[in-house]
Design an enzyme around this catalytic site. Structure first.
Site, PDB file in Angstrom:
ATOM      1  CB  SER A 133       8.876  46.051  77.238  1.00  0.00           C
ATOM      2  OG  SER A 133       8.868  46.728  78.474  1.00  0.00           O
ATOM      3  CE1 TYR A 191       3.926  48.706  75.534  1.00  0.00           C
ATOM      4  CE2 TYR A 191       4.415  48.278  77.846  1.00  0.00           C
ATOM      5  CZ  TYR A 191       4.844  48.566  76.565  1.00  0.00           C
ATOM      6  OH  TYR A 191       6.180  48.690  76.320  1.00  0.00           O
ATOM      7  CE  LYS A 213       5.987  46.397  73.406  1.00  0.00           C
ATOM      8  NZ  LYS A 213       6.342  46.603  72.001  1.00  0.00           N
ATOM      9  CG  ASN A 258      12.694  52.558  82.206  1.00  0.00           C
ATOM     10  OD1 ASN A 258      12.859  51.373  82.463  1.00  0.00           O
ATOM     11  ND2 ASN A 258      11.665  53.242  82.655  1.00  0.00           N
TER      12      ASN A 258
HETATM   13  C1  UD1 Z   1       6.728  52.236  81.969  1.00  0.00           C
HETATM   14  C2  UD1 Z   1       5.742  51.109  81.916  1.00  0.00           C
HETATM   15  C3  UD1 Z   1       6.372  49.950  81.190  1.00  0.00           C
HETATM   16  C4  UD1 Z   1       6.810  50.378  79.814  1.00  0.00           C
HETATM   17  C5  UD1 Z   1       7.716  51.580  79.890  1.00  0.00           C
HETATM   18  C6  UD1 Z   1       7.960  52.128  78.506  1.00  0.00           C
HETATM   19  C7  UD1 Z   1       4.287  51.407  83.867  1.00  0.00           C
HETATM   20  C8  UD1 Z   1       3.870  50.827  85.176  1.00  0.00           C
HETATM   21  N1  UD1 Z   1       5.296  50.765  83.247  1.00  0.00           N
HETATM   22  O1  UD1 Z   1       7.871  51.782  82.694  1.00  0.00           O
HETATM   23  O2  UD1 Z   1       5.448  48.899  81.110  1.00  0.00           O
HETATM   24  O3  UD1 Z   1       7.469  49.326  79.155  1.00  0.00           O
HETATM   25  O4  UD1 Z   1       7.115  52.612  80.669  1.00  0.00           O
HETATM   26  O5  UD1 Z   1       8.803  53.210  78.545  1.00  0.00           O
HETATM   27  O6  UD1 Z   1       3.748  52.368  83.400  1.00  0.00           O
HETATM   28  N2  UD1 Z   1       7.651  58.311  87.708  1.00  0.00           N
HETATM   29  C9  UD1 Z   1       7.393  59.416  88.517  1.00  0.00           C
HETATM   30  N3  UD1 Z   1       6.631  60.425  87.988  1.00  0.00           N
HETATM   31  C10 UD1 Z   1       6.142  60.404  86.708  1.00  0.00           C
HETATM   32  C11 UD1 Z   1       6.417  59.266  85.900  1.00  0.00           C
HETATM   33  C12 UD1 Z   1       7.166  58.242  86.438  1.00  0.00           C
HETATM   34  O7  UD1 Z   1       7.835  59.479  89.663  1.00  0.00           O
HETATM   35  O8  UD1 Z   1       5.469  61.353  86.283  1.00  0.00           O
HETATM   36  C13 UD1 Z   1       8.525  57.242  88.237  1.00  0.00           C
HETATM   37  C14 UD1 Z   1       7.907  55.864  88.252  1.00  0.00           C
HETATM   38  O9  UD1 Z   1       7.262  55.603  89.462  1.00  0.00           O
HETATM   39  C15 UD1 Z   1       9.161  54.988  88.038  1.00  0.00           C
HETATM   40  C16 UD1 Z   1      10.077  55.850  87.181  1.00  0.00           C
HETATM   41  O10 UD1 Z   1       9.637  57.182  87.368  1.00  0.00           O
HETATM   42  O11 UD1 Z   1       9.814  54.753  89.277  1.00  0.00           O
HETATM   43  C17 UD1 Z   1      10.012  55.523  85.696  1.00  0.00           C
HETATM   44  O12 UD1 Z   1       8.669  55.556  85.266  1.00  0.00           O
HETATM   45  P1  UD1 Z   1       8.283  55.456  83.703  1.00  0.00           P
HETATM   46  O13 UD1 Z   1       9.106  56.414  82.923  1.00  0.00           O
HETATM   47  O14 UD1 Z   1       6.815  55.585  83.581  1.00  0.00           O
HETATM   48  O15 UD1 Z   1       8.766  53.999  83.288  1.00  0.00           O
HETATM   49  P2  UD1 Z   1       8.379  52.579  83.934  1.00  0.00           P
HETATM   50  O16 UD1 Z   1       7.290  52.677  84.916  1.00  0.00           O
HETATM   51  O17 UD1 Z   1       9.648  51.931  84.383  1.00  0.00           O
END
Ligand code: UD1
Length: 351
Positions: A137, A162, A166, A192
């Site tokens: 990841s 987690y 990795k 992502n």
């Molecule tokens: C997350 C994990 C990462 C993992 C990946 C797997 C965290 C900190 N990181 O990545 O370790 O490998 O998922 O898919 O959890 N967001 C919102 N609202 C939400 C959810 C997310 O605004 O309800 C934003 C987050 O702040 C971020 C973006 O959307 O800017 C993507 O978030 P997310 O889909 O959770 O992925 P990552 O955080 O990049």
């Protein structure tokens, strides 16, 4: 020595093959002519996935699929599978993946993710199978010093168990090769993954409240959640929301097929980023999804989520130059396919 084999002569064990990325990869492998053995304990996947895969690939390719419901950490079960099939290569997806849960259940995360990897590689070694692709990841890069991230960008300390699993499994597999140069290890660092199979038959099916943005947006669009919570609009990014490199799960799956092809006949340890090279903000995702589903997806601004970075995206030129792979789908394709899956399967595989 890793032998060069044609796809029809290659038997690939896919651990976690019923999961989101695993199932899409199995489809690509079967359509590419590979023999595929799946092992999945269904702890976070549905038994219905096997039939969906078979429907998508058709009966001829489906005949090359064998599905075992078993735990990768169950040495006896794994030994039996390796005794029954001549496994040439392994793609290792099986593992827990919820960041927040890993903080409250570190023992479960370390023992499952690292324990099952150690069992797997030991059984592989005992059966003289030394080729493995590992599902890593972009989380290993942590908070980036500069963008885009290349494979030589520094690994940073993880911020949760987690992420450490990795991080450490990458080290473990690299150490295996250092000890025995016959090992053939490919570490794929995913950015992502979102989207779904274009058929609408397979997609992401998180249990409970989704942690990741896309499934949350999709469930809000269908009315299962009230409103999307945007975690921070005060980041140093163009619109203030977090920027990520979202990649269509089918592109990720073809990345695995490309890696299998590339590793054929080689030994060594190689790392590839799998992303699109483009960053997209949370607001851009919400807008693209609203276009895809035909109505505005409501959102509110919440505080930043601890541990989140402002921005990351990949440099994927290595995968392009060495494996001839690059992502084909853009954000609107990803949202269209995710909506197609969500709207036809409002409760995931359960209906
Ligand atoms: C997350 C994990 C990462 C993992 C990946 C797997 C965290 C900190 N990181 O990545 O370790 O490998 O998922 O898919 O959890 N967001 C919102 N609202 C939400 C959810 C997310 O605004 O309800 C934003 C987050 O702040 C971020 C973006 O959307 O800017 C993507 O978030 P997310 O889909 O959770 O992925 P990552 O955080 O990049």
């Amino acid at each position: 020595m890793s032998q060069a084999l044609t796809p029809s002569d290659t038997c690939v064990l896919v651990t976690g093959g019923a999961g989101f990325i695993g199932s899409h990869t199995v489809v690509e492998l079967l359509t590419g002519g590979y023999q595929v053995v799946v092992v999945d304990n269904l702890s976070n996947a549905s038994a219905k996935v096997e039939d969906r895969i078979k429907t998508i690939v058709g009966s001829e390719a489906a005949a090359n699929l064998t599905f075992y419901i078993a735990d990768v950490n169950d040495r006896n079960a794994l030994n039996k599978i390796f005794d029954q099939h001549h496994i040439d290569r392994v793609i290792h997806f099986a593992g827990y993946k919820a960041v927040g849960e890993s903080v409250s259940k570190p023992i479960e995360y370390y023992s499952n993710n690292i324990g099952n990897t150690l069992t797997l590689v030991d059984v592989m070694r005992n059966h003289d199978c030394k080729s493995i692709i590992f599902s890593s990841s972009a989380t290993v890069y942590g908070d980036p010093e500069s963008l885009p991230l290349t494979e030589v960008s520094a690994k940073k300390p993880a911020t949760n168990p987690y992420g450490w699993t990795k991080w450490m499994i990458e080290e473990i597999l690299s150490d295996l090769h250092a000890a025995d140069p016959e090992w053939n290890v490919v570490l794929l660092r995913y950015f992502n993954p979102i989207g779904a199979h274009a058929s609408g038959l397979m997609g992401e099916d998180p249990k409970g409240i989704p942690n990741n943005l896309l499934p949350y947006v999709a469930q809000t669009a269908i009315g299962k959640r009230e409103v999307v919570h945007v975690f921070g609009n005060d980041y140093p990014t163009p619109d203030g929301t977090g920027v990520r490199d979202y990649i269509h799960v089918v592109d990720l799956a073809t990345g695995h097929a490309a890696a299998l092809q590339w590793m054929n006949g080689r030994t060594g340890v190689e790392i590839f980023n799998l992303g699109t090279g483009r960053g997209t903000s949370v607001f851009e995702i919400i807008h693209a999804f609203s276009e895809a589903c035909g109505h505005e997806v409501p959102y509110v601004i919440d505080p930043r989520r601890p541990g989140d970075v402002a921005e990351n995206y990949a440099d994927c030129s290595k995968a392009h130059e060495l494996m001839g792979w690059q992502a084909q789908f853009d954000i609107s394709d990803m949202c269209r396919d995710a909506w197609n899956w969500q709207s036809h399967n409002p409760n995931g595989y359960e209906g």
